[in-house]
Design an enzyme around this catalytic site. Structure first.
Site, PDB file in Angstrom:
ATOM      1  N   HIS A 361       0.644  -1.692  -0.117  1.00 50.09           N
ATOM      2  CA  HIS A 361      -0.149   0.269   0.383  1.00 50.09           C
ATOM      3  C   HIS A 361       0.816   1.340   0.022  1.00 50.09           C
ATOM      4  O   HIS A 361       0.501   1.804   0.324  1.00 50.09           O
ATOM      5  CB  HIS A 361      -1.076  -0.164   1.386  1.00 50.09           C
ATOM      6  CG  HIS A 361      -2.147  -0.494   1.414  1.00 50.09           C
ATOM      7  ND1 HIS A 361      -2.883  -0.714   0.682  1.00 50.09           N
ATOM      8  CD2 HIS A 361      -1.966  -2.316   1.522  1.00 50.09           C
ATOM      9  CE1 HIS A 361      -4.054  -2.095   1.318  1.00 50.09           C
ATOM     10  NE2 HIS A 361      -3.240  -2.669   1.678  1.00 50.09           N
ATOM     11  N   LYS A 539      -8.496  12.914   4.949  1.00 52.59           N
ATOM     12  CA  LYS A 539      -7.555  12.390   5.132  1.00 52.59           C
ATOM     13  C   LYS A 539      -6.944  12.561   5.687  1.00 52.59           C
ATOM     14  O   LYS A 539      -6.492  13.830   6.604  1.00 52.59           O
ATOM     15  CB  LYS A 539      -6.894  12.467   3.422  1.00 52.59           C
ATOM     16  CG  LYS A 539      -6.624  13.982   2.831  1.00 52.59           C
ATOM     17  CD  LYS A 539      -5.659  13.726   1.462  1.00 52.59           C
ATOM     18  CE  LYS A 539      -6.681  14.091   0.558  1.00 52.59           C
ATOM     19  NZ  LYS A 539      -6.658  12.467  -0.452  1.00 52.59           N
ATOM     20  N   ARG A 540      -6.032  11.746   5.838  1.00 56.42           N
ATOM     21  CA  ARG A 540      -4.912  12.133   7.169  1.00 56.42           C
ATOM     22  C   ARG A 540      -3.951  13.172   6.964  1.00 56.42           C
ATOM     23  O   ARG A 540      -3.899  13.850   5.290  1.00 56.42           O
ATOM     24  CB  ARG A 540      -3.390  10.280   7.320  1.00 56.42           C
ATOM     25  CG  ARG A 540      -5.173   9.610   8.150  1.00 56.42           C
ATOM     26  CD  ARG A 540      -5.141  10.367   9.451  1.00 56.42           C
ATOM     27  NE  ARG A 540      -4.271  10.070   9.909  1.00 56.42           N
ATOM     28  CZ  ARG A 540      -3.606   8.480  11.176  1.00 56.42           C
ATOM     29  NH1 ARG A 540      -4.840   7.826  10.615  1.00 56.42           N
ATOM     30  NH2 ARG A 540      -2.528   9.352  11.821  1.00 56.42           N
ATOM     31  N   LYS A 545       0.659  14.475   0.833  1.00 57.05           N
ATOM     32  CA  LYS A 545      -0.761  15.062   0.600  1.00 57.05           C
ATOM     33  C   LYS A 545      -1.821  16.589   0.017  1.00 57.05           C
ATOM     34  O   LYS A 545      -2.338  16.793  -0.517  1.00 57.05           O
ATOM     35  CB  LYS A 545      -1.891  14.434   2.147  1.00 57.05           C
ATOM     36  CG  LYS A 545      -1.543  12.446   1.633  1.00 57.05           C
ATOM     37  CD  LYS A 545      -2.959  12.130   2.536  1.00 57.05           C
ATOM     38  CE  LYS A 545      -2.683  10.395   3.012  1.00 57.05           C
ATOM     39  NZ  LYS A 545      -3.261  10.232   2.132  1.00 57.05           N
ATOM     40  N   THR A 647      -8.587   6.992  -1.880  1.00 62.29           N
ATOM     41  CA  THR A 647     -10.030   5.773  -1.926  1.00 62.29           C
ATOM     42  C   THR A 647     -10.739   6.955  -2.090  1.00 62.29           C
ATOM     43  O   THR A 647     -12.172   6.470  -2.116  1.00 62.29           O
ATOM     44  CB  THR A 647      -9.947   4.619  -1.386  1.00 62.29           C
ATOM     45  OG1 THR A 647      -9.274   4.948  -0.216  1.00 62.29           O
ATOM     46  CG2 THR A 647      -9.631   3.697  -1.683  1.00 62.29           C
ATOM     47  N   LYS A 651     -14.823   8.317  -3.525  1.00 53.52           N
ATOM     48  CA  LYS A 651     -16.008   8.227  -3.455  1.00 53.52           C
ATOM     49  C   LYS A 651     -16.720   9.461  -3.298  1.00 53.52           C
ATOM     50  O   LYS A 651     -18.426  10.012  -3.488  1.00 53.52           O
ATOM     51  CB  LYS A 651     -15.854   8.323  -1.606  1.00 53.52           C
ATOM     52  CG  LYS A 651     -15.459   6.890  -0.982  1.00 53.52           C
ATOM     53  CD  LYS A 651     -14.840   6.697   0.357  1.00 53.52           C
ATOM     54  CE  LYS A 651     -14.078   5.725   0.500  1.00 53.52           C
ATOM     55  NZ  LYS A 651     -13.123   5.507   1.390  1.00 53.52           N
TER      56      LYS A 651
HETATM   57  C1  26Q Z   1       3.147   0.405  10.294  1.00 54.29           C
HETATM   58  C2  26Q Z   1       4.064   0.015  11.437  1.00 54.29           C
HETATM   59  C3  26Q Z   1       4.384   0.857  12.970  1.00 54.29           C
HETATM   60  C4  26Q Z   1       2.912   1.458  12.992  1.00 54.29           C
HETATM   61  C5  26Q Z   1       1.707   1.849  11.928  1.00 54.29           C
HETATM   62  C6  26Q Z   1       2.150   1.555  10.584  1.00 54.29           C
HETATM   63  C7  26Q Z   1       1.244   1.374   9.382  1.00 54.29           C
HETATM   64  C8  26Q Z   1       0.255   1.932   9.379  1.00 54.29           C
HETATM   65  C9  26Q Z   1      -0.935   1.635   8.578  1.00 54.29           C
HETATM   66  C10 26Q Z   1       1.716   1.609   8.497  1.00 54.29           C
HETATM   67  C11 26Q Z   1       0.659   2.137   7.180  1.00 54.29           C
HETATM   68  C12 26Q Z   1      -0.627   2.406   7.922  1.00 54.29           C
HETATM   69  C13 26Q Z   1      -1.640   3.225   6.429  1.00 54.29           C
HETATM   70  C14 26Q Z   1      -1.337   3.291   5.152  1.00 54.29           C
HETATM   71  C15 26Q Z   1      -2.155   3.521   4.359  1.00 54.29           C
HETATM   72  O1  26Q Z   1      -3.615   3.888   4.599  1.00 54.29           O
HETATM   73  N1  26Q Z   1      -2.508   2.963   3.089  1.00 54.29           N
HETATM   74  C16 26Q Z   1      -2.849   3.856   2.478  1.00 54.29           C
HETATM   75  O2  26Q Z   1      -3.498   2.288   1.579  1.00 54.29           O
HETATM   76  C17 26Q Z   1      -4.731   2.375   1.038  1.00 54.29           C
HETATM   77  C18 26Q Z   1      -5.789   2.130   0.678  1.00 54.29           C
HETATM   78  O3  26Q Z   1      -4.714   0.979  -0.589  1.00 54.29           O
HETATM   79  C19 26Q Z   1      -4.382   3.957  -0.204  1.00 54.29           C
HETATM   80  O4  26Q Z   1      -5.775   4.230  -1.143  1.00 54.29           O
HETATM   81  C20 26Q Z   1      -3.616   4.895   0.057  1.00 54.29           C
HETATM   82  O5  26Q Z   1      -3.178   5.607  -1.327  1.00 54.29           O
HETATM   83  C21 26Q Z   1      -2.439   4.753   0.991  1.00 54.29           C
HETATM   84  O6  26Q Z   1      -2.192   5.501   1.008  1.00 54.29           O
END
Ligand code: 26Q
Length: 804
Positions: A361, A539-540, A545, A647, A651
């Site tokens: 991702h 978004k975050r 972004k 995503t 929407k």
């Molecule tokens: C990993 C290790 C330690 C702490 C946190 C994490 C961690 C947690 C969540 C790393 C990444 C995430 C989330 C990533 C994420 O949301 N990516 C998004 O995924 C979406 C679905 O595929 C995409 O549409 C977005 O572009 C992408 O940013």
């Protein structure tokens, strides 16, 4: 193949009267309340439990059908499931929405108020977690036998508050009330070990863990469209092996007596609030192993109970890794096969690979998980040994020199890649970049392993439920079958040229804007003009972004309006929403600055009615459901090459917003489908971004070439938005001048100019609406039903048991 009608008897849909009685019964027998003394919470629980009752039949029938067909099951392993509320979701999937609303009304209750009393289940950070929730909905709608596996966090994503414009976090407490949708399964429990030592035994090792916790299951049924199928979301809670140390208690050591419990529960206590990796946190690694190991154990137990053999595992089981967070699934499965079932190492690796798929991702280097070997060795000593063997087998089989263990780290991306038979990116552009960048060498060693599966969203939540006005218009125009067959929206294309349809479409948007206007007034005491353009970026918070670029453009517009107050300005409301990771200092500064700029601009009488900035606190799934249907302009402005897919972009387009965006992630495919003339494109391409970064001083040059941008940066530096404090935002501006890794300065002028094209287009409301209709009509392909059907075919070899 089973048909839906053979699974369950669909004739016993309750009448509103029967359903009202069911609610009353739950109020009495489950809540222990009589109607005169029931609170909103009591009524919500009674309604939820009455709905849950209706899921039971399809749920059991689905389990039976899977068992009888000996069907392959899909297991979706994800650290995050960002579910949101469920009442409307369950009611509409069961086609009980009108009956439930009527029943509540007959009981003298406001259905909408009860629905919005439900707290969001926020067991995720953002896109990745919400994708998992959409996938669960689509798996059930397609009738594919599946389990979601994750963690039942006691505290979901933190709540965001603003204090003097700054983000403050407080703990989220969704479990302070009973969760209506889950079933506790005290009998489903596994001991999960950590740490300890290894004892050599022939060619393998025996692992003697130092510490053990129990993984205890909680099941939530996930019902699909028409109630034709239901799967299970199984979340694990960590509990102590021994609840309480009576000896310590009897010695009067009361705190020590409950220490084992506190320690064990820590593991499922809280969701890590970072959407990129936080380096080397031991507890995070324990969380990952905890839920993955419990899930793998559960999968093998189910295989055993059906008399399957491990050699047959790849034909019975597909395990999808939602990013690398459950990457330990590979070594864990190998460990169980080798150490507990006597399978040869090479054979075990082959079996595991036959089951596993890995979805990437992100390409952001800081988000690629790596664990320092010492931490790994301490927590999972046997797994580290197995990873060495996996690496050796990979060298031997591929001739590749790409390492899993490198620079003292265990690289989870490489581990996942090597252990999976398919690796996928989440948009066409992202999948190409996965091949060309992070996994370039592995792609050469394993050609064909990397594929693309462009993300999707569930149209049930993200159109049918959140936008009743548009739902009704669409159903009246093309019939009611589109929610489970979203390509049908194409039938709306000719209506873009129908004046009456356009007027109604525009009116729906206007009503949705009024809904938001009222919510802002009632809930936040903010007044906005519902006639102004609603321009939304939710978004975050992340530098890539580029919320900051949006803000700089807003300030530049403020300057222009003040200079030329009598020009024909298009009134705008700029809406921001989103959380910053608590430790992400720059993102928090950007939030602070947005709020500070809002305070100045919103109180400036010269732009009153023309420009307003709104940033409601605590953006979440429910807020998205309210804002997206009211949005006219969707901001998808990431630095090209950085947003894997997005995503939210899908929407918004589905709900008739036009996009201003870069060629990044799924924006590329959205634009191809809606038509370039119905999309506001700007900015450098991914290739141009890479080239520009090589030019020394690119940001200083861009600022020098843009008087508008230069002025805005000077205003921020001069303290215009910080009561004269020149230090507060110095760092942010300095970064623009000196580094600007995400090329805000380089894309600024094009962005500003494109925003003025947006203004011009908006002035022609009828043509704007035409473009909006074409957006809705042409994005049916972004249904997560399509995405899941493609995963089933390309990766899982899994089949629908309802669709033949
Ligand atoms: C990993 C290790 C330690 C702490 C946190 C994490 C961690 C947690 C969540 C790393 C990444 C995430 C989330 C990533 C994420 O949301 N990516 C998004 O995924 C979406 C679905 O595929 C995409 O549409 C977005 O572009 C992408 O940013």
């Amino acid at each position: 193949m089973q048909r839906p009608e053979t699974l369950t008897d669909n004739c016993n849909t309750p009448t509103p009267e029967q359903f009202a009685r069911a609610i009353l019964t739950h109020l009495r027998t489950s809540q222990g309340k009589d109607p005169d003394h029931a609170s909103t919470y009591d009524w919500r629980m009674a309604l939820s439990l009455a709905l849950r009752d209706e899921v039971i039949e399809p749920w059991f029938a689905s389990t039976r059908a899977t068992y009888e067909a000996k069907a392959k099951r899909v297991y979706y392993l994800s650290m995050e499931f960002l579910i949101g509320r469920l009442i409307e979701d369950v009611a509409t999937n069961l086609r009980l929405e009108d009956i439930a609303a009527d029943a509540m009304k007959s009981l003298g209750l406001d259905y909408a108020r009860i629905v919005s009393d439900e707290p969001d289940a926020a067991l995720g950070n953002g896109g990745l977690g919400r994708l998992a929730a959409c996938f669960m909905d689509s798996l059930a709608t397609l009738g594919i036998p599946a389990y979601g596996y994750g963690i039942r966090y006691e505290h979901g994503l933190f709540e965001q508050h603003f204090k003097d414009g700054e983000q403050i976090e407080t703990a989220e407490t969704w479990l302070s009330q009973r969760y209506a949708w889950e079933f506790e399964r005290p009998e489903v429990r596994y001991d999960i070990g950590f740490g300890g030592t290894l004892r050599k035994k022939g060619r393998t090792s025996v692992w003697i863990p130092a510490e053990t916790v129990v993984a205890s299951a909680y099941d939530t049924p996930v019902v699909g469209w028409n109630g034709a199928w239901a799967n299970t979301l199984r979340l694990w809670a960590a509990k102590p092996v021994k609840i309480f140390d009576l000896d310590s208690f009897n010695r009067g050591e009361y705190l020590a007596a409950s220490e084992p419990e506190a320690l064990a529960r820590t593991i499922s206590r809280v969701l890590y609030p970072d959407d990129t990796t936080e380096a080397g946190k031991e507890l995070r690694l324990k969380q990952e192993y905890f839920f993955t190991a419990a899930s793998i154990r559960d999968i093998l137990r189910r295989l055993d109970s059906e008399g399957g053999s491990v050699a047959d595992l790849p034909n019975r089981v597909a395990i999808q890794l939602n990013d690398t967070h459950p990457a330990i699934a590979g070594p864990e499965l190998v460990r169980l096969l080798v150490d507990e079932r006597g399978v040869e190492m090479a054979e075990a690796i082959k079996i595991a690979r036959g089951c596993l798929g890995y979805t990437n991702h992100t390409l952001l280097p800081e988000a690629l998980e790596r664990w320092p070997e010492p931490i790994f060795a301490k927590v999972l000593p046997r797994h580290l040994e197995i990873i060495r063997e996996i690496e050796a087998a990979h060298f031997k089989a591929s001739g590749s020199s790409v390492r899993i263990l490198e620079g003292g780290d265990v690289k989870m991306g490489e581990l996942s890649f090597v252990m999976a038979h398919k690796v996928n990116g989440v948009s066409a552009l992202h999948s190409d970049l996965v091949k060309e960048t992070v996994f370039e060498d592995l792609n050469r060693a394993y050609p064909g392993r990397i594929i693309n599966e462009t993300n999707g969203i569930t149209p049930r939540r993200w159109l049918h439920n959140c936008n009743p006005g548009l739902r009704n218009l669409i159903s009246e125009t093309i019939g009611k079958d589109w929610p489970a067959d979203l390509d049908q929206l194409e039938k709306l294309v000719p209506y873009a040229d129908d004046q009456g349809f356009r007027d109604t479409f525009r009116n729906v948007k206007a009503q949705n804007k009024i809904r938001v206007t009222n919510w802002l007034k009632a809930g936040h005491d903010i007044s906005v003009d519902p006639e102004a353009m609603f321009d939304v970026q939710i978004k975050r918070l992340h530098e890539y972004k580029r919320q900051f670029m949006n803000l700089l453009e807003t300030v530049a517009l403020w300057n222009d309006i003040r200079e030329n107050p009598n020009a024909n300005w298009v009134p705008r409301v700029k809406i921001f929403g989103g959380k910053a990771a608590p430790g992400y200092v720059v993102a928090k500064q950007i939030i602070h600055l947005i709020n500070d700029v809002a305070a100045v601009i919103n109180s400036d009488p010269r732009v009153k009615g023309l420009l307003k900035i709104v940033y409601p606190e605590n953006y979440n799934v429910s807020m998205a459901e309210l804002l997206i249907p009211a949005t006219e302009l969707s901001e998808q402005i990431s630095t090209a090459g950085k947003e894997a897919s997005g995503t939210g972009n899908m929407k918004f387009a589905l709900n008739g917003a036009l996009t201003i965006g870069t060629l990044d992630g799924a924006n590329v495919e959205i634009r191809e489908r809606v038509g370039a003339e119905n999309f506001f494109l700007f900015g450098l391409t991914a290739a141009e971004v890479v080239a520009r970064r090589k030019q020394p001083g690119y940001s200083a040059a861009a600022i020098a070439a843009s008087p508008k941008l230069a002025r805005v940066l000077e205003q921020i530096e001069a303290g215009v938005f910080s009561s004269g404090d020149r230090d507060l935002y110095r760092g942010l501006v300095q970064d623009m001048r000196q580094k600007d890794y995400f090329l805000v300065t380089c894309d600024f002028d094009d962005y500003f100019a494109t925003q003025r094209r947006v203004d011009a287009a908006y002035a022609d409301q009828d043509n704007w609406t035409r473009m909006a209709v074409l957006n809705t009509a042409r994005v049916g392909w972004f249904s997560s039903d399509r995405t899941i059907a493609d995963y089933a075919k390309d990766i899982w070899n899994a089949h629908s048991l309802t669709r033949g």
